[in-house]
Design a protein around this motif. Structure first.
Motif, short mmCIF file in Angstrom:
data_model
loop_
_atom_site.label_atom_id
_atom_site.label_comp_id
_atom_site.label_asym_id
_atom_site.label_seq_id
_atom_site.Cartn_x
_atom_site.Cartn_y
_atom_site.Cartn_z
N THR A 186 11.12 12.13 -4.16
CA THR A 186 12.29 11.31 -4.44
C THR A 186 13.55 12.16 -4.42
N LEU A 187 14.60 11.65 -3.82
CA LEU A 187 15.88 12.36 -3.75
C LEU A 187 16.66 12.13 -5.03
N ASN A 188 17.04 13.23 -5.72
CA ASN A 188 17.96 13.14 -6.85
C ASN A 188 19.20 13.96 -6.53
N SER A 189 20.16 13.97 -7.44
CA SER A 189 21.45 14.61 -7.15
C SER A 189 21.30 16.11 -6.91
N GLN A 190 20.47 16.79 -7.70
CA GLN A 190 20.30 18.23 -7.52
C GLN A 190 19.60 18.54 -6.21
N CYS A 191 18.59 17.73 -5.87
CA CYS A 191 17.90 17.90 -4.60
C CYS A 191 18.85 17.62 -3.44
N TYR A 192 19.73 16.66 -3.61
CA TYR A 192 20.71 16.31 -2.57
C TYR A 192 21.60 17.51 -2.27
N ILE A 193 21.99 18.23 -3.31
CA ILE A 193 22.85 19.40 -3.12
C ILE A 193 22.06 20.56 -2.50
N SER A 194 20.90 20.88 -3.08
CA SER A 194 20.17 22.07 -2.68
C SER A 194 19.46 21.93 -1.33
N GLU A 195 19.05 20.70 -0.97
CA GLU A 195 18.27 20.53 0.26
C GLU A 195 19.04 19.87 1.40
N VAL A 196 20.17 19.25 1.08
CA VAL A 196 20.93 18.55 2.12
C VAL A 196 22.33 19.12 2.26
N LEU A 197 23.12 19.09 1.19
CA LEU A 197 24.53 19.45 1.29
C LEU A 197 24.73 20.95 1.57
N GLU A 198 24.09 21.79 0.79
CA GLU A 198 24.31 23.23 0.95
C GLU A 198 23.75 23.78 2.27
N PRO A 199 22.48 23.53 2.60
CA PRO A 199 21.92 24.16 3.81
C PRO A 199 22.27 23.46 5.12
N VAL A 200 22.64 22.17 5.07
CA VAL A 200 22.81 21.42 6.31
C VAL A 200 24.24 20.92 6.48
N VAL A 201 24.71 20.14 5.51
CA VAL A 201 26.01 19.49 5.66
C VAL A 201 27.15 20.50 5.65
N LEU A 202 27.15 21.39 4.70
CA LEU A 202 28.26 22.35 4.58
C LEU A 202 28.43 23.20 5.84
N PRO A 203 27.38 23.83 6.37
CA PRO A 203 27.55 24.59 7.61
C PRO A 203 28.02 23.73 8.78
N CYS A 204 27.53 22.48 8.82
CA CYS A 204 27.94 21.57 9.90
C CYS A 204 29.43 21.29 9.82
N LEU A 205 29.91 20.96 8.64
CA LEU A 205 31.33 20.62 8.48
C LEU A 205 32.22 21.84 8.70
N GLN A 206 31.76 23.01 8.27
CA GLN A 206 32.56 24.23 8.44
C GLN A 206 32.68 24.62 9.90
#
Length: 230
Positions: free
Chosen positions: A129-149
């Motif tokens: 299950t996706l929770n807020s901490q998992c969303y940050i550690s597994e989606v936003l930090e490793p994938v979304v942030l590098p993509c946007l940068q």
């Protein structure tokens, strides 16, 4: 020819139960008929009788109820962006979906006749299950942030799922100066990725044999996603 194990009266009773409670299972109907007639009736027989009467077990039509305020905000959202053209090229759309190892996904089915449907490369695998901490550690930090940068200008889109709206997630966006696309409530149909999930799901049903383990399922998902033409 094997004699029919239910009478015409019982057949009418079976149909009446199904049209009274469209989500009743064939096993429940079989148990009810057995309690009345005192002879065993299989769930397969129940399904056969219902199909003979023109009823089929299908997924119910899912829709989010839209109140007047929801409609107003959706209309306002569209009006504010109806002149967008190149601006849409800056939007990074995201969405998540539940994918089950077997074709049976645990959803209920409803018994209905034909025509009754409207009655009342950037993929991230998340196990569990996706929770807020998992969303940050597994989606936003490793994938979304590098993509946007890696983009000159970008606007990040996400829906209003509870993990997306958590305070720690909102702080993440502020700290990394990520611009968000405002998203009206109850508007999954505005996301183009919803159409992608539909195509992926259709292709998954065509892959045989179905995946037996999560790793194999992920390989099937990647293959189905990649097979969708640009």
């Amino acid at each position: 020819m094997q004699p029919q194990c239910t009478t015409s009266r019982e057949d009418r009773k079976i149909v009446r139960i199904a049209v009274t409670d469209h989500s009743v299972t064939s096993r429940t109907v079989a148990q009810h008929i057995e309690s009345v007639t005192h002879h065993s009736v299989s769930a397969r027989t129940i399904r056969h009788r219902l199909q003979q009467s023109g009823l089929s077990a299908r997924r119910p039509l899912l829709g989010l109820p839209l109140r007047q305020n929801h409609r107003r905000l959706r209309s306002q959202w569209c009006d504010e962006r109806k002149m967008w053209a190149a601006e849409w090229n800056q939007v990074v759309f995201t969405d998540d979906s539940r994918i089950c190892p077997q074709h049976h996904d645990g959803w209920i089915r409803v018994w209905r006749h034909r025509g009754e449907r409207i009655l009342n490369s950037c993929k991230v695998r998340i196990a569990g299950t996706l929770n807020s901490q998992c969303y940050i550690s597994e989606v936003l930090e490793p994938v979304v942030l590098p993509c946007l940068q890696g983009l000159a200008t970008a606007i990040f889109q996400q829906d209003n799922a509870q993990p997306h709206l958590a305070r720690i997630v909102q702080r993440f966006f502020v700290n990394h100066q990520i611009e968000l696309l405002p998203w009206p409530a109850r508007s999954p149909d505005l996301s183009p990725i919803e159409n992608m999930w539909s195509m992926v799901a259709q292709r998954l049903t065509q892959i045989t044999p179905p995946a037996a383990i999560p790793d194999q399922l992920w390989q099937h998902v990647e293959a189905a996603w990649s097979a969708v033409p640009q």
